[in-house]
Write an enzyme that holds these catalytic residues in place. Structure first.
Site, short mmCIF file in Angstrom:
data_model
loop_
_atom_site.label_atom_id
_atom_site.label_comp_id
_atom_site.label_asym_id
_atom_site.label_seq_id
_atom_site.Cartn_x
_atom_site.Cartn_y
_atom_site.Cartn_z
N ASP A 222 3.18 5.36 -3.46
CA ASP A 222 4.02 4.47 -2.91
C ASP A 222 4.07 4.15 -1.41
O ASP A 222 3.79 5.51 -0.91
CB ASP A 222 5.52 4.43 -3.47
CG ASP A 222 5.50 4.78 -5.00
OD1 ASP A 222 5.05 3.58 -5.62
OD2 ASP A 222 6.21 5.61 -5.47
N ASP A 261 0.56 1.20 -6.18
CA ASP A 261 1.74 1.36 -6.67
C ASP A 261 2.95 0.63 -6.14
O ASP A 261 2.61 -0.55 -5.91
CB ASP A 261 1.97 3.13 -6.83
CG ASP A 261 2.83 3.68 -7.82
OD1 ASP A 261 3.53 2.58 -8.51
OD2 ASP A 261 3.03 4.64 -7.84
N ASP A 265 9.94 2.94 -3.45
CA ASP A 265 10.78 3.82 -4.66
C ASP A 265 12.07 4.44 -4.14
O ASP A 265 11.77 5.15 -3.31
CB ASP A 265 9.70 4.22 -5.55
CG ASP A 265 8.82 3.64 -6.34
OD1 ASP A 265 8.67 2.12 -6.43
OD2 ASP A 265 8.16 4.19 -7.19
N ARG A 320 9.72 -6.88 -9.49
CA ARG A 320 10.38 -5.71 -8.79
C ARG A 320 10.97 -5.88 -7.37
O ARG A 320 10.40 -5.16 -6.59
CB ARG A 320 9.40 -4.39 -9.09
CG ARG A 320 9.05 -3.97 -10.76
CD ARG A 320 8.53 -2.64 -10.54
NE ARG A 320 8.04 -2.19 -11.99
CZ ARG A 320 7.46 -1.15 -12.21
NH1 ARG A 320 7.16 -0.12 -11.05
NH2 ARG A 320 7.04 -0.92 -13.51
#
Length: 442
Positions: A222, A261, A265, A320
């Protein structure tokens, strides 16, 4: 698209954009300035009171109290990592000048001796290997074992651990990172501002024959991870895939060779996070809040993952923005600009309590507002005063009417109080597109 051109134009001409914002309303002008602290030194600025969940309790001050000995200006990856490690537990300010590339030498610099991608493809193709057995038992000298060793070398090279009481800030309008994974892990009180991030690519994705009906490529890294940390403020940053968009990626074994990715996050009990005035663009799996439904992680996530998103531009994303598990998430005054491969914006996950208000959505012709919400689990949410293509829209009602098999209940059960001034939703596209992202501070 008008809003996108405004955002592009401001990259080269900040003054013109500022004039546009000032012309919207006096209230919009006040909001554009309200998130800034009085100090003119970006490194000394702190999160204003009531500015989202990161203002809860002790607030977020980062390294603003650093003495002169703990203020660093860095221009290389080695200098950046050294600055983060220096000074023990003292507050620190790290000023990034220019663009720092963690993978300037290319992926070959991480490859283990003997690793050969063509050999990897030959051995693990569905025709040769099948789709019933994963690669976890492969020995160290196999193509998968050499891939694992190569991946471990990249992992060590591109991750940077951010200590507590730290501010990382870009100098000027063109500061940032390429190929970096910023780890904000098990610490408190971190500020990251005015930086452009080009998402790291996984040089050595793993093929998993058992992932789905056809197998799949899985990647790591990430761009930024908030893992078990508290009081984190991410402000005026730009996140994108830059020179490595998924659209340019090849396919192997009939599946996209995925090398990205997430962009951000927030996981493993992280809490009290504010993300304001950022740009998240041209990405697939963008922001994940809570990484698992399993009870082993749920125990640490319940009562945590409280996050605020405001005045962010989400442009050209697939999904997302964010996908939420467990957390009380407040999303207001954001602008979502969808592209042709749009899947959804808000993912409603296990025990999530999302409040999505006063946002604006710009959707292409033929894309229904029902797609804004995606139900992964039955969890209640509040979605009021949102505009889709300039029209006030009840997102829950539209979703439930068009996708009745995935109906969502209304009413998140809490009311956000940690907000600065809220802009009119109809003005959000002009305000956010001309104010969000790196290069718009100082």
């Amino acid at each position: 698209m008008r809003t996108q051109s405004c955002h592009a134009r401001v990259i080269g001409t900040l003054a013109g954009c500022t004039a546009l914002v000032l012309s919207v309303t006096a209230a919009a002008s006040a909001q554009t300035q309200s998130h800034r602290s009085p100090s003119r030194d970006l490194g000394r600025q702190v999160l204003p009171a009531n500015d989202g969940w990161a203002a809860q309790g002790t607030g977020t001050t980062g390294g603003s109290a650093a003495d002169a000995a703990h203020v660093y200006t860095v221009t290389t990856w080695a200098e950046f990592k050294a600055a983060l490690a220096a000074g023990g537990s003292a507050p620190k300010i790290v000023k990034v000048k220019g663009v720092i590339d963690a993978v300037a030498e290319g992926c070959d610099a991480f490859a283990a001796p003997g690793y050969d991608f063509d050999a990897y493809l030959a051995k693990y193709s569905p025709e040769a290997w099948g789709l019933d057995t994963d690669l976890s038992a492969e020995p160290d000298d196999s193509p998968e074992g050499l891939r694992r060793a190569s991946a471990a070398a990249q992992d060590k090279a591109i991750k940077a651990n951010v200590p507590a009481d730290t501010t990382i800030v870009g100098v000027g309008r063109n500061a940032g990172f390429k190929g970096v994974s910023l780890q904000i892990k098990a610490v408190d009180n971190v500020i990251v501002r005015n930086l452009s991030f080009e998402s790291p690519i996984d040089c050595f994705p793993q093929w998993d024959p058992t992932d789905g009906d056809k197998g799949n490529w899985n990647s790591e890294y990430d761009t930024a991870v908030v893992y078990g940390s508290t009081h984190v403020w991410l402000d005026h940053n730009t996140f994108s895939d830059g020179s490595h968009p998924d659209s340019a990626a090849p396919s192997y074994f009939g599946m996209l060779y995925q090398q990205h990715d997430g962009e951000l996050d927030i996981v493993r009990g992280a809490d009290l996070v504010t993300a304001s005035w950022n740009v998240f663009s041209e990405h697939d799996k963008t922001i994940l809040i809570g990484n698992s439904d399993s009870e082993s992680t749920a125990a640490g996530d319940r009562g945590h993952l409280r996050t605020t998103f405001h005045h962010n531009l989400f442009s050209g994303l697939v999904e997302r923005a964010p996908r939420v598990r467990f957390g009380q998430v407040d999303s207001y005054n954001n602008h979502f600009v969808a592209a042709g491969d749009y899947s959804y914006s808000f993912g409603i996950g296990k025990e999530s309590r999302l409040v999505a208000e006063h946002n604006a959505f710009t959707l292409p012709k033929g894309v229904s507002a029902a797609k804004v919400l995606k139900r992964w689990n039955v969890s209640p949410l509040t979605a009021a005063d949102n505009y889709v293509n300039g029209v006030r829209t009840d997102l829950i009602a539209v979703h439930n009417a068009e996708i009745p098999a995935e109906a969502l209940p209304s009413g998140a059960g809490w009311t956000p109080t940690l907000r600065t001034a809220v802009d009119p939703a109809r003005a959000v596209p002009r305000i956010v597109d001309c104010g969000a992202g790196a290069g718009r501070l100082g």
